[in-house]
Design an enzyme around this catalytic site. Sequence first.
Site, PDB file in Angstrom:
ATOM      1  CG  ASP A  69      -1.092   3.491   6.053  1.00  0.00           C
ATOM      2  OD1 ASP A  69      -2.085   3.895   5.241  1.00  0.00           O
ATOM      3  OD2 ASP A  69      -0.330   4.301   6.793  1.00  0.00           O
ATOM      4  CB  CYS A  89     -14.185  -3.912  12.126  1.00  0.00           C
ATOM      5  SG  CYS A  89     -15.623  -4.842  11.108  1.00  0.00           S
ATOM      6  CG  ASP A 122      -1.649   1.397   1.263  1.00  0.00           C
ATOM      7  OD1 ASP A 122      -2.477   1.610   0.245  1.00  0.00           O
ATOM      8  OD2 ASP A 122      -1.676   1.965   2.237  1.00  0.00           O
ATOM      9  CD  GLU A 133      -4.804   0.583  -3.497  1.00  0.00           C
ATOM     10  OE1 GLU A 133      -5.935   0.355  -3.325  1.00  0.00           O
ATOM     11  OE2 GLU A 133      -4.150   1.470  -2.779  1.00  0.00           O
ATOM     12  CB  CYS A 147     -15.649  -9.578   9.147  1.00  0.00           C
ATOM     13  SG  CYS A 147     -15.898  -7.648   9.333  1.00  0.00           S
TER      14      CYS A 147
END
Length: 398
Positions: free
Chosen positions: A352, A342, A186, A270, A326
């Site tokens: 990150d 979360c 990343d 990415e 999840c």
Amino acid sequence: MRTAYKCRAYPTSEQMAVLNRTFGCVRVVWNQTLAWRHSRWRTEQVPTNVSQASAFLTRLKQSEDHAWLNEVSAVPLQQVLRTQQRDFANFFAHRARYPRYKSRHGRQSAEYTRSGFRWKNGRLWLAKTDAPLAFVWSWPDIDPAELHPTTVTISRDPCGRWYVSLAVEAADPDRVPPTGAMVGVDLGVKDFAVTSEGERITKPRLLERKARNLARYQRRMARKRRGSNNREKARAKVARAYRKVGASRSDFLHKTSTRLVRDHDVIVIEDLNVKGMVRNRTLARAISDCGWGEFRRCLEYKCERAGRTLVVIDRWYPSSKTCSACGHVLAELSLSSRHWTCPDCGTRHDRDVNAAENILAAGRAVTACGGEVRHSGDRVHSPVKQEHRPARVGIPRL
């Protein structure tokens, strides 16, 4: 495999005069041919090929105003036409921007093919010069006398350094032994990169450290009278400062990419829209200082040489907002939020590291379904799903 060796060159004063004159002729031919292409398209609405451009160059050299073009070797002038034709082809294929006019204040270069130079026992003679060009060979394990260059490019950077680049046909390198490791990377601004293994690669803040010196040199240059020798000296100082920043950045990118390729069989990154991201005035300088585009280019050709796999996932994949435990997707996540919990499973995430883990998972999905793993164009369509699950903020799991 085609490769190149770039060496520092030290021409004599006579060779400098010949090369500087060649650079000027190359620049004039480029600009005159480009203007002729513009005029021809506006008036006749017809495209131009290399043969027509070569005929225009012949007429240009026969004219009295440009008779001095015959004083230099004709090989670099012909190479200008081929390079310009290739640039137009890349532009129409949406791989590059429209060709622009060349300036005398930037980097100058001239390309010689086999008919424009002589290579013997590791020594180089250029056309219109009597003595061999002195250069420093930096690869002790390679004998330059055994090389057979196909093209030679002589260049001079804005701060006055000379370089020679030798393009040769070389055997394919040996494949690197497999390691069985996969990594997701990343890229960021605070840290240059964070891997799915939890490693943080700190970015050397090169431009920030040199910013004060650069500003001082630029102020001194602005006070000098245009066209004076003092202004030229001040401009050279600014160019040297920028060269040091670029060299340090290039060294960092090459070392980082080489280490990642050596230690991992599969690397997942990415597809960042760097061109669009630098429009953010707040982060434009920081993003430009990172060199993400050059880093991806290094990974692409180094993975190809080493037999590694580079996976590029879609730029719209919400790697930062997706829970790696999840799969819950947040509706919003501000850039200032470096950690988040979360709401579905209660896992505490580092922004990150979580993004790097999701990037790795998406790369595994790409390789599992047999999609394309290397992309050379700007528009990437990976097998990763474009439509993600809607955010479930406030909706309990059933």
